[in-house]
Scaffold this motif. Structure first.
Motif, PDB file in Angstrom:
ATOM      1  N   TYR B  11      14.536 -20.995 -22.787  1.00 63.23           N
ATOM      2  CA  TYR B  11      13.644 -20.410 -21.795  1.00 63.23           C
ATOM      3  C   TYR B  11      13.627 -18.887 -21.929  1.00 63.23           C
ATOM      4  CZ  TYR B  11      17.189 -19.190 -18.217  1.00 63.23           C
ATOM      5  OH  TYR B  11      18.219 -18.639 -17.523  1.00 63.23           O
ATOM      6  N   GLY B  12      12.444 -18.344 -21.707  1.00 61.63           N
ATOM      7  CA  GLY B  12      12.279 -16.913 -21.913  1.00 61.63           C
ATOM      8  C   GLY B  12      12.064 -16.546 -23.369  1.00 61.63           C
ATOM      9  N   ASN B 119      13.503 -16.383 -30.291  1.00 61.31           N
ATOM     10  CA  ASN B 119      13.626 -14.936 -30.208  1.00 61.31           C
ATOM     11  C   ASN B 119      15.106 -14.604 -30.383  1.00 61.31           C
ATOM     12  OD1 ASN B 119      13.813 -12.255 -29.587  1.00 61.31           O
ATOM     13  ND2 ASN B 119      12.782 -12.391 -27.593  1.00 61.31           N
ATOM     14  N   PHE B 121      16.677 -12.065 -29.934  1.00 58.26           N
ATOM     15  CA  PHE B 121      17.246 -11.186 -28.903  1.00 58.26           C
ATOM     16  C   PHE B 121      17.577 -11.931 -27.612  1.00 58.26           C
ATOM     17  CE2 PHE B 121      15.255  -7.914 -31.575  1.00 58.26           C
ATOM     18  CZ  PHE B 121      16.351  -7.077 -31.751  1.00 58.26           C
ATOM     19  N   ARG B 122      17.250 -13.227 -27.567  1.00 65.79           N
ATOM     20  CA  ARG B 122      17.735 -14.036 -26.445  1.00 65.79           C
ATOM     21  C   ARG B 122      19.154 -14.442 -26.814  1.00 65.79           C
ATOM     22  NH1 ARG B 122      16.949 -14.226 -22.078  1.00 65.79           N
ATOM     23  NH2 ARG B 122      16.506 -16.359 -21.482  1.00 65.79           N
ATOM     24  N   PRO B 123      20.140 -14.076 -25.950  1.00 64.56           N
ATOM     25  CA  PRO B 123      21.544 -14.252 -26.338  1.00 64.56           C
ATOM     26  C   PRO B 123      21.926 -15.696 -26.691  1.00 64.56           C
ATOM     27  CG  PRO B 123      21.376 -13.116 -24.215  1.00 64.56           C
ATOM     28  CD  PRO B 123      19.986 -13.425 -24.649  1.00 64.56           C
ATOM     29  N   GLU B 124      21.224 -16.676 -26.134  1.00 66.19           N
ATOM     30  CA  GLU B 124      21.603 -18.060 -26.417  1.00 66.19           C
ATOM     31  C   GLU B 124      20.995 -18.576 -27.732  1.00 66.19           C
ATOM     32  OE1 GLU B 124      23.683 -19.844 -24.176  1.00 66.19           O
ATOM     33  OE2 GLU B 124      23.854 -17.982 -23.030  1.00 66.19           O
ATOM     34  N   ASN B 154      11.624 -10.434 -30.499  1.00 68.12           N
ATOM     35  CA  ASN B 154      11.045  -9.227 -29.888  1.00 68.12           C
ATOM     36  C   ASN B 154      11.905  -8.689 -28.774  1.00 68.12           C
ATOM     37  OD1 ASN B 154       9.715  -9.685 -26.995  1.00 68.12           O
ATOM     38  ND2 ASN B 154       9.616 -11.603 -28.136  1.00 68.12           N
ATOM     39  N   LEU B 155      11.715  -7.407 -28.522  1.00 68.31           N
ATOM     40  CA  LEU B 155      12.335  -6.734 -27.366  1.00 68.31           C
ATOM     41  C   LEU B 155      11.217  -6.146 -26.506  1.00 68.31           C
ATOM     42  CD1 LEU B 155      15.410  -4.739 -28.767  1.00 68.31           C
ATOM     43  CD2 LEU B 155      15.465  -6.416 -26.914  1.00 68.31           C
ATOM     44  N   LEU B 156      10.152  -6.908 -26.363  1.00 65.73           N
ATOM     45  CA  LEU B 156       8.963  -6.457 -25.638  1.00 65.73           C
ATOM     46  C   LEU B 156       8.468  -5.127 -26.186  1.00 65.73           C
ATOM     47  CD1 LEU B 156      10.096  -7.720 -22.165  1.00 65.73           C
ATOM     48  CD2 LEU B 156       8.150  -8.563 -23.457  1.00 65.73           C
ATOM     49  N   GLU B 158       9.810  -2.448 -26.891  1.00 68.49           N
ATOM     50  CA  GLU B 158      10.659  -1.725 -27.847  1.00 68.49           C
ATOM     51  C   GLU B 158      10.700  -2.366 -29.234  1.00 68.49           C
ATOM     52  OE1 GLU B 158      14.541  -1.211 -25.920  1.00 68.49           O
ATOM     53  OE2 GLU B 158      13.454  -1.282 -24.015  1.00 68.49           O
ATOM     54  N   ARG B 210       2.020 -10.845 -18.458  1.00 65.93           N
ATOM     55  CA  ARG B 210       2.795  -9.668 -18.101  1.00 65.93           C
ATOM     56  C   ARG B 210       1.855  -8.522 -17.774  1.00 65.93           C
ATOM     57  NH1 ARG B 210       8.249  -8.733 -19.170  1.00 65.93           N
ATOM     58  NH2 ARG B 210       8.725  -6.510 -18.938  1.00 65.93           N
ATOM     59  N   LYS B 211       2.085  -7.916 -16.614  1.00 57.52           N
ATOM     60  CA  LYS B 211       1.230  -6.812 -16.192  1.00 57.52           C
ATOM     61  C   LYS B 211       1.577  -5.548 -16.977  1.00 57.52           C
ATOM     62  CE  LYS B 211      -0.512  -9.149 -12.706  1.00 57.52           C
ATOM     63  NZ  LYS B 211      -0.753  -9.101 -11.314  1.00 57.52           N
ATOM     64  N   TYR B 214       4.909  -3.322 -16.090  1.00 58.04           N
ATOM     65  CA  TYR B 214       6.328  -3.648 -16.324  1.00 58.04           C
ATOM     66  C   TYR B 214       6.575  -4.169 -17.703  1.00 58.04           C
ATOM     67  CZ  TYR B 214       5.197  -8.501 -14.771  1.00 58.04           C
ATOM     68  OH  TYR B 214       4.672  -9.738 -14.582  1.00 58.04           O
TER      69      TYR B 214
END
Lengths: 249, 214, 355, 72
Positions: B11-12, B119, B121-124, B154-156, B158, B210-211, B214
């Protein structure tokens, strides 16, 4: 001469805040003596409830916490989970345990929390002035059942030991009383056994003690004890309702 | 690629944004939102964008489907299996828990794509072992084989091309060990991609849920 | 641990682990479920305590018990669940125990909805529990700030022997951001927990965890003692951020998600030649009243922006002490406003002035 | 020599009379005149020689007033 009976080390020097002849004091002694005899006073943590026994944190000679009304078993869960090797007990009346706190009590039992619950059933709310309790008997007059409890209006007396006997996580459930020395000795045995089970990590233990409230019942202390025997025990029969006897771990 | 695609992942990991982008870019007929795990950021929130692209959105028959907090999904979720020639993407909820909804499709024997979004960069899902563990968990709960990988490292805001390439290195190892193709590499539109050899199809992503603030 | 991409709720759970949490007690409610889900796995794996209670009422009382026993304890919930916890929170504050409470706000009143809101400002800063007590309330605006605050809040709770509330909304709980978990936190001297009920074998005398004082003189003394502590917290812990405050035409006051929207609005207004600053309270209690003394003379008015119907507005009016016109902008029900709406509120400031 | 001996911590006594009611030897009585500082009529022993040291009085006492000694 040698001392056969003296005040338990499990009680402080504080004068009990109970009315003359109230059996809360007797049950306090049984709990204190059990903890003293098992040698666990120094690692015991008690949870006082709300009601007449609210001040029990001043009377038991061990560490104590004072819980919101009905929440003693939740609080005891929190304590026991972070201090699994301590002895944790609650001391609750019938309003606290059987009415507002029944969810907390049932779920602590169902999780098999390794705690001991001392449940004082005197069929009335003492502290707030003699109102109807969930355990008030059919026909019993209280300040909120002035013509006597009528199950059609007020519901029936709730039978905690019977209910808890059905719960998987409960290791030991017994209903006792203290209306004479013989019953008192049985009650002491039950309470001590409950704490022994806890030390052996067998799970949830509950001892229901049929108790008196001479002032709100409008009786002398000795007559109040007779009333327990004659009126309460037919509705709340005494005995062992559950004894798993098996090791929990 | 089979015409019926199920999107799964931790998720995420970006499943929903990829579902929306892919559906709109490749003109899918239907998007089916099966996210019962999480009531925020689901593809049903993008109902306007999908309608504009003439893509049918199926989520819940509940009369307030967009914000409902209940796992009730529509019976119309079976439509792509019952009709022929329908291109559909299913947006599953996160993890093996979200993928368990595939059990509701056991009576159908059509081939499907079950694509795993990753992704790094998702720790799991930060290394090969964790990703393989997740594949096993998803296959266990869904009863279906994962058929391909999507690199969405990705890191959004960044994110750099180097980040995505680092993800590609790890996914190649997963791809090799699990014998799974890398189907897509996802790159947000602000990241320059010229002159880089990406694995699979390059999907340029515009975040829709995503707006800007943010 | 380098930068990672985390969802707010998940980051809250991991930050709690980094902050040294010993035990978590909670009950499921949207939109904070990822917190207990994450902790259920990782706390038990670390040999620590996780209990899914039968209710929020039970959960907060488990927190009370475990905090009294000396553990670092946390619970999390959302609006109606926090309402149920107020009884226990009052007892915990009264008994002066440390704990961390995370509140992920959704829209209300009643069952309300599950989308983000800031409608629990009163609940957090005024409390629904009985008696004169205060929580230390933080309102971070990013996931990174939430992590840093949460890691430090266990120390702050221990230091003051007071519950700390982290107030975020569903959007912060559910959104993703890239974050770093290893930012150092301020070191504090944490006194021994000599009050903990660990059994008389482990300390001199009996320890009693209690909020019960029948003697009015004693209870008043206890309250005065609490007030002294709260004053100390006001002096030491009040936090806020001043943004763009050189000669602003207007000043926006906003916290959490709303302050992020306001940042965008401020940029958009700047392009129109309107110079707008912002006071961003980071602690909602203690409220940063002193920030309002630093508003430059150029300021023509203050806009209080909330995702609620004018709750923080009270604190803005109290803090401004009638020095400026104060206008109000609010959206509720789970509506997250667009920056353009705040731009519009500044452009039509006079129409929004609170009478 | 009696078999048992009871002593009272009079200031803790609330005069409830449970000890009197449960003494099998009927040797306890509530004094009509003597009060403790709290104003309760205290309990006395009228025939100490008859005490059998059963400790029923002490057990039934809610306020831990009574100490019982026995000859072995």
């Amino acid at each position: 001469m040698e001392v056969k009976y003296r005040k338990s080390q499990g009680l402080t020097d504080k004068k009990l805040s109970y009315c003359p002849g109230c059996t809360h004091g007797i049950v306090h002694k049984l709990v204190a003596e059990s903890l003293e005899e098992l040698g666990v006073l120094g690692k015991s943590v008690g949870v006082a409830s709300v009601g007449c026994s609210v001040f029990s944190y001043e009377f038991f000679n061990c560490d104590m916490q004072q819980a919101p009304h009905g929440r003693a078993c939740a609080e005891a869960t929190g304590i026991k989970r972070v201090l699994p090797n301590n002895v944790v007990f609650t001391y609750q009346g019938d309003g606290d345990l059987a009415s507002i706190g029944i969810a907390e009590t049932i779920h602590a039992a169902n999780r098999g929390e390794n705690i001991t619950v001392i449940f004082i059933n005197n069929a009335i709310y003492g502290m707030t002035g003699g109102q109807m309790a969930p355990t008030t008997l059919e026909g019993q007059r209280t300040t909120t059942s002035q013509d006597g409890r009528n199950h059609l209006i007020h519901g029936n007396p709730i039978k905690i030991s019977e209910i808890f006997s059905q719960i998987e996580g409960a290791a030991y459930v017994e209903r006792v009383s203290v209306y004479n020395p013989k019953q008192l000795m049985k009650a002491k045995k039950a309470i001590k056994k409950a704490f022994t089970y806890q030390v052996e990590k067998r799970g949830f233990t509950l001892i229901e003690v049929l108790s008196s409230c001479p002032v709100n019942w409008g009786m002398t202390p000795p007559d109040a004890l007779k009333w327990i025997e004659e009126k309460m025990t037919p509705v709340f029969p005494m005995g062992v309702f559950k004894d798993s006897g098996e090791a929990h771990e | 690629m089979q015409p019926i695609v199920f999107m799964t992942g931790y998720y995420g990991s970006g499943k929903t944004e990829i579902v929306l982008e892919l559906a709109i870019r490749d003109q899918y007929d239907m998007v089916i939102d099966l996210d019962i795990i999480n009531p925020y950021f689901r593809s049903r929130e993008a109902h306007r964008a999908l309608a504009e692209a003439h893509i049918q959105l199926i989520s819940s028959d509940h009369d307030q489907p967009t914000y409902a907090d209940m796992p009730y999904v529509s019976g119309r979720m079976y439509a792509p299996f019952l009709e022929t020639g329908v291109k559909a993407i299913y947006d599953l909820g996160g993890n093996d828990l979200g993928a368990k909804l595939l059990r509701q499709f056991e009576m159908f024997d059509q081939e499907i794509e079950l694509l795993l979004v990753v992704n790094l960069f998702r720790p799991e899902t930060s290394d090969t072992e964790k990703i393989i563990q997740l594949i096993h968990a998803i296959e266990g709960s869904s009863g279906r084989k994962v058929t391909g990988l999507i690199n969405n490292t990705n890191l959004l805001k960044e994110t750099t091309a180097e980040d995505i390439l680092a993800g590609q290195v790890v996914l190649r190892e997963v791809s090799h060990r699990m014998k799974l193709p890398i189907r897509f590499t996802v790159v947000e539109r602000h990241v320059p991609v010229e002159g880089i050899a990406w694995d699979g199809d390059l999907l340029r992503l515009q975040l829709r849920l995503r707006k800007s603030w943010y | 641990m380098a930068k990672v991409l985390m969802k707010g709720n998940e980051a809250i759970a991991l930050a709690a682990l980094k902050g040294g949490i010993d035990a978590f007690f909670g009950y499921p409610i949207t939109p904070q479920n990822e917190i207990p889900e994450y902790l259920s796995k990782h706390l038990l794996a670390a040999g620590k305590v996780f209990v899914q209670a039968e209710s929020e009422v039970a959960a907060i009382n488990m927190v009370y018990g475990a905090a009294g026993a000396g553990a670092r304890v946390m619970t999390s919930s959302s609006s109606p669940g926090i309402a149920l916890k107020q009884e226990g929170i009052s007892y915990i504050a009264g008994a002066e125990l440390p704990c961390v409470i995370v509140s992920v706000m959704r829209g209300g009143p009643g069952l309300g909805g599950i989308q983000p809101s800031q409608a629990d400002y009163y609940q957090a800063t005024r409390g629904g529990g009985n008696g004169d007590y205060q929580l230390i309330v933080y309102a971070p605006e990013t996931i990174q700030e939430t992590i840093d605050t949460l890691k430090e809040s266990f120390d702050i709770a221990d230091y003051y022997r007071n519950p700390v509330l982290i107030l975020v909304d569903g959007l912060i709980g559910q959104m993703m951001e890239s974050v770093d978990f290893d930012k150092p936190i301020r070191k504090r001297f944490i006194p021994e927990k000599d009050y903990a009920t660990t059994g008389t074998d482990h300390h001199p005398g009996r320890n009693i965890v209690n909020s019960h004082y029948l003697n009015p003189d004693e209870l008043e003394q206890h309250n005065l003692h609490l007030q002294k502590k709260y004053q100390q917290i006001k002096n030491n812990e009040t936090k806020f951020e001043m943004i763009n405050m050189e000669q602003p035409d207007y000043v926006i006051v906003a916290y959490g998600t709303m302050s992020r929207i306001a940042r965008s609005a401020i940029e958009m207004l700047e392009e129109q030649g309107i110079h707008v600053g912002m006071i961003r309270p980071i602690t909602l209690w203690p409220y940063p009243r002193a920030a309002f003394d630093q508003i430059p003379k150029s300021c023509k008015g203050i806009l209080c922006a909330e995702m609620s119907m004018g709750q923080m507005l009270d604190d803005v009016l109290i803090s401004d002490r009638g020095r400026h016109d104060v206008a109000f902008f609010g959206r509720v029900g789970g509506i997250v406003p667009e920056p353009e709406e705040i731009v519009d509120a500044i452009l039509h400031f006079q129409e929004r002035v609170v009478k | 020599m009696p078999k048992g001996k009871v002593t009272f911590d009079y200031e803790m006594c609330k005069g409830c009379g449970l000890c009197v009611a449960f003494c099998p030897q009927h040797i306890l009585y509530q004094d009509k005149v003597d009060l403790n500082k709290s104003g309760y009529n205290i309990i006395k022993v009228n025939d100490p020689e008859k005490c059998i040291g059963c400790a029923f009085c002490a057990m039934m006492c809610p306020d831990s007033v009574i100490t019982v000694e026995v000859n072995k």
